[in-house]
Motif scaffolding. Sequence first.
Motif, PDB file in Angstrom:
ATOM      1  N   GLU A 124       0.841  -1.203   0.000  1.00 20.93           N
ATOM      2  CA  GLU A 124       0.000   0.000   0.000  1.00 20.93           C
ATOM      3  C   GLU A 124       0.872   1.247   0.000  1.00 20.93           C
ATOM      4  OE1 GLU A 124      -3.182   2.466  -0.200  1.00 20.93           O
ATOM      5  OE2 GLU A 124      -3.185   0.286  -0.457  1.00 20.93           O
ATOM      6  N   GLN A 125       1.981   1.198   0.734  1.00 27.60           N
ATOM      7  CA  GLN A 125       2.889   2.343   0.771  1.00 27.60           C
ATOM      8  C   GLN A 125       3.524   2.587  -0.599  1.00 27.60           C
ATOM      9  OE1 GLN A 125       6.169   1.987   3.508  1.00 27.60           O
ATOM     10  NE2 GLN A 125       6.799   4.112   3.274  1.00 27.60           N
ATOM     11  N   ASP A 126       3.915   1.500  -1.287  1.00 31.51           N
ATOM     12  CA  ASP A 126       4.478   1.628  -2.634  1.00 31.51           C
ATOM     13  C   ASP A 126       3.485   2.325  -3.564  1.00 31.51           C
ATOM     14  OD1 ASP A 126       6.870   0.265  -2.052  1.00 31.51           O
ATOM     15  OD2 ASP A 126       5.947  -1.686  -2.463  1.00 31.51           O
ATOM     16  N   ILE A 127       2.229   1.898  -3.475  1.00 32.88           N
ATOM     17  CA  ILE A 127       1.202   2.449  -4.367  1.00 32.88           C
ATOM     18  C   ILE A 127       0.953   3.924  -4.066  1.00 32.88           C
ATOM     19  CG2 ILE A 127      -1.232   2.304  -5.048  1.00 32.88           C
ATOM     20  CD1 ILE A 127      -0.991  -0.762  -4.489  1.00 32.88           C
ATOM     21  N   ARG A 128       0.970   4.276  -2.792  1.00 32.93           N
ATOM     22  CA  ARG A 128       0.794   5.687  -2.438  1.00 32.93           C
ATOM     23  C   ARG A 128       1.952   6.540  -2.940  1.00 32.93           C
ATOM     24  NH1 ARG A 128      -1.399   5.035   3.814  1.00 32.93           N
ATOM     25  NH2 ARG A 128      -3.507   4.306   3.274  1.00 32.93           N
ATOM     26  N   GLU A 131       1.368   7.027  -6.565  1.00 34.85           N
ATOM     27  CA  GLU A 131       0.289   7.989  -6.802  1.00 34.85           C
ATOM     28  C   GLU A 131       0.767   9.417  -6.552  1.00 34.85           C
ATOM     29  OE1 GLU A 131      -3.540   5.070  -5.819  1.00 34.85           O
ATOM     30  OE2 GLU A 131      -2.699   6.347  -4.241  1.00 34.85           O
ATOM     31  N   ASP A 132       1.612   9.605  -5.535  1.00 35.06           N
ATOM     32  CA  ASP A 132       2.178  10.933  -5.269  1.00 35.06           C
ATOM     33  C   ASP A 132       3.070  11.382  -6.431  1.00 35.06           C
ATOM     34  OD1 ASP A 132       0.901  11.076  -2.836  1.00 35.06           O
ATOM     35  OD2 ASP A 132       2.652  10.508  -1.646  1.00 35.06           O
ATOM     36  N   ALA A 133       3.877  10.431  -6.933  1.00 34.75           N
ATOM     37  CA  ALA A 133       4.753  10.742  -8.067  1.00 34.75           C
ATOM     38  C   ALA A 133       3.935  11.080  -9.303  1.00 34.75           C
ATOM     39  CB  ALA A 133       5.683   9.560  -8.352  1.00 34.75           C
ATOM     40  N   CYS A 134       2.840  10.361  -9.477  1.00 35.30           N
ATOM     41  CA  CYS A 134       1.936  10.601 -10.596  1.00 35.30           C
ATOM     42  C   CYS A 134       1.298  11.992 -10.489  1.00 35.30           C
ATOM     43  CB  CYS A 134       0.857   9.520 -10.606  1.00 35.30           C
ATOM     44  SG  CYS A 134      -0.321   9.664 -11.942  1.00 35.30           S
ATOM     45  N   PHE A 163       9.088   8.667 -11.684  1.00 27.71           N
ATOM     46  CA  PHE A 163       7.916   7.793 -11.639  1.00 27.71           C
ATOM     47  C   PHE A 163       8.298   6.376 -12.066  1.00 27.71           C
ATOM     48  CE2 PHE A 163       4.422   5.724 -13.907  1.00 27.71           C
ATOM     49  CZ  PHE A 163       3.449   5.684 -12.915  1.00 27.71           C
ATOM     50  N   HIS A 164       9.038   6.275 -13.159  1.00 25.49           N
ATOM     51  CA  HIS A 164       9.411   4.953 -13.673  1.00 25.49           C
ATOM     52  C   HIS A 164      10.422   4.262 -12.763  1.00 25.49           C
ATOM     53  CE1 HIS A 164       7.036   5.495 -17.238  1.00 25.49           C
ATOM     54  NE2 HIS A 164       7.584   6.676 -17.421  1.00 25.49           N
ATOM     55  N   LYS A 165      11.257   5.045 -12.114  1.00 23.06           N
ATOM     56  CA  LYS A 165      12.181   4.463 -11.133  1.00 23.06           C
ATOM     57  C   LYS A 165      11.399   3.840  -9.980  1.00 23.06           C
ATOM     58  CE  LYS A 165      15.848   5.758  -7.896  1.00 23.06           C
ATOM     59  NZ  LYS A 165      16.600   6.886  -7.313  1.00 23.06           N
ATOM     60  N   LYS A 166      10.334   4.508  -9.557  1.00 25.74           N
ATOM     61  CA  LYS A 166       9.531   4.008  -8.440  1.00 25.74           C
ATOM     62  C   LYS A 166       8.771   2.735  -8.817  1.00 25.74           C
ATOM     63  CE  LYS A 166       9.168   8.481  -6.137  1.00 25.74           C
ATOM     64  NZ  LYS A 166      10.373   8.163  -5.353  1.00 25.74           N
ATOM     65  N   ILE A 167       8.459   2.572 -10.090  1.00 26.76           N
ATOM     66  CA  ILE A 167       7.874   1.307 -10.550  1.00 26.76           C
ATOM     67  C   ILE A 167       8.864   0.166 -10.281  1.00 26.76           C
ATOM     68  CG2 ILE A 167       7.155  -0.040 -12.570  1.00 26.76           C
ATOM     69  CD1 ILE A 167       5.050   1.948 -12.000  1.00 26.76           C
ATOM     70  N   CYS A 168      10.135   0.403 -10.637  1.00 24.38           N
ATOM     71  CA  CYS A 168      11.157  -0.620 -10.403  1.00 24.38           C
ATOM     72  C   CYS A 168      11.326  -0.896  -8.916  1.00 24.38           C
ATOM     73  CB  CYS A 168      12.489  -0.180 -11.014  1.00 24.38           C
ATOM     74  SG  CYS A 168      12.484  -0.167 -12.828  1.00 24.38           S
ATOM     75  N   MET A 221      -3.384   2.773 -11.218  1.00 24.06           N
ATOM     76  CA  MET A 221      -4.649   2.104 -10.930  1.00 24.06           C
ATOM     77  C   MET A 221      -4.553   0.601 -11.219  1.00 24.06           C
ATOM     78  SD  MET A 221      -7.607   2.488  -9.659  1.00 24.06           S
ATOM     79  CE  MET A 221      -7.745   4.280  -9.688  1.00 24.06           C
ATOM     80  N   ALA A 222      -3.866   0.259 -12.315  1.00 25.84           N
ATOM     81  CA  ALA A 222      -3.713  -1.154 -12.681  1.00 25.84           C
ATOM     82  C   ALA A 222      -2.900  -1.908 -11.626  1.00 25.84           C
ATOM     83  CB  ALA A 222      -3.059  -1.271 -14.052  1.00 25.84           C
ATOM     84  N   ILE A 223      -1.863  -1.277 -11.097  1.00 20.48           N
ATOM     85  CA  ILE A 223      -1.056  -1.917 -10.052  1.00 20.48           C
ATOM     86  C   ILE A 223      -1.888  -2.086  -8.787  1.00 20.48           C
ATOM     87  CG2 ILE A 223       0.941  -1.592  -8.517  1.00 20.48           C
ATOM     88  CD1 ILE A 223       2.392  -0.290 -10.894  1.00 20.48           C
ATOM     89  N   ARG A 224      -2.657  -1.069  -8.449  1.00 18.99           N
ATOM     90  CA  ARG A 224      -3.536  -1.167  -7.265  1.00 18.99           C
ATOM     91  C   ARG A 224      -4.537  -2.304  -7.418  1.00 18.99           C
ATOM     92  NH1 ARG A 224      -5.071   1.325  -2.858  1.00 18.99           N
ATOM     93  NH2 ARG A 224      -3.749   3.151  -3.064  1.00 18.99           N
ATOM     94  N   ASN A 225      -5.039  -2.495  -8.645  1.00 22.54           N
ATOM     95  CA  ASN A 225      -6.058  -3.518  -8.892  1.00 22.54           C
ATOM     96  C   ASN A 225      -5.462  -4.887  -9.244  1.00 22.54           C
ATOM     97  OD1 ASN A 225      -8.067  -1.621  -8.472  1.00 22.54           O
ATOM     98  ND2 ASN A 225      -8.224  -1.082 -10.638  1.00 22.54           N
TER      99      ASN A 225
END
Length: 247
Positions: A124-128, A131-134, A163-168, A221-225
Motif C-alpha cells: 500500500e505504501q508503494d502504491i501511495r 500515486e504521489d509521483a503521478c 515515476f518509472h524508477k519508483k515502478i522498479c 490504478m492497474a497496479i492497485r487492482n
Amino acid sequence: MSAFEEGMKVKRMPVNEQVFENMKEAIKNGRWKAGEKIPSEIELSSMFDVNRLTVRTAMQRLIGMGLLETRVGDGTYVKEFSFGSYLERASEFYLGPELLDKVCEFRYAIEIEASRLAVVHATEQDIRILEDACEKFENLKRDYLEQPSEDTFKEIVKADTDFHKKICEASHNDLFVYAFLMFQELLNQYIHIVLQERLEYWKKRKKKGEPWSDLHRVICMAIRNHDFDACKRAYTDVIDYKIDLEK
C-alpha cells in the motif's frame, strides 16, 4: 610452460595497488566507517611504509569511486556509498547518441517486467508513493501547459523519470532497480526528447478542448487492482509514445 601453469603463477602487485586495495578493504569491512575521518597522508605513509604520493594516488582513486571525500581544512572522510550515484557518474563513459535508439527495447525488457512484479508485490505504501509521483507529474504538466518555462520542463522530465524508477522499486527486486540506475541518465535524455513532442501534442488537444488519458494514472490504478494486462497496455503506450501522438 603450459597455459595452466602460467595462470597458476603468483603475480606481484605493485605497491600503489596494494595500498589502494588495503584502503578499500578497510572501508569494505567496516574498519573505516561511513562518516569517519581516516588517518592523514603522513600517518598512512608511515602505516604502509610508502611515500605520500603513493598514498595520495590511492586516496584520489577512492574519492573518484565515491568512497572518500576531502573536506577542505579538515581531512578525508569515508562517504556513505551510493550505488546509484556511482552509476550516474560512470554513465558519461558508456552513454552515446547511438544508444537512444535502443531505449525502447531496453524499457520493454526491464520496466514492463518490473511493472509485472509491482502488480504482485507492491505494498500500500508503494502504491501511495507511485500515486504521489503521478500527481506531481500531472501538476507540473498542468503548470507547463498554462505557462511554459524551461525550468518547469526540466522538472517534468525529472518527475517522469522518477515515476518509472519508483515502478522498479515497487517490484521489490533490487536487480531491476540497479538496471534502471545504470540507464537512468540515458532514459532522462530520451524522456527529454519525447516530452518535447508530447507536450506540443497536449497543447494542441488542450486548445481544442479534447481530453487525453494520463497513462501514469492508468498504470497506478492497474497496479492497485493487480491487473497486469491493463498495466502492460498502458506501459506499452508510454514506451511507444508515437502511438499516443497518432491518435
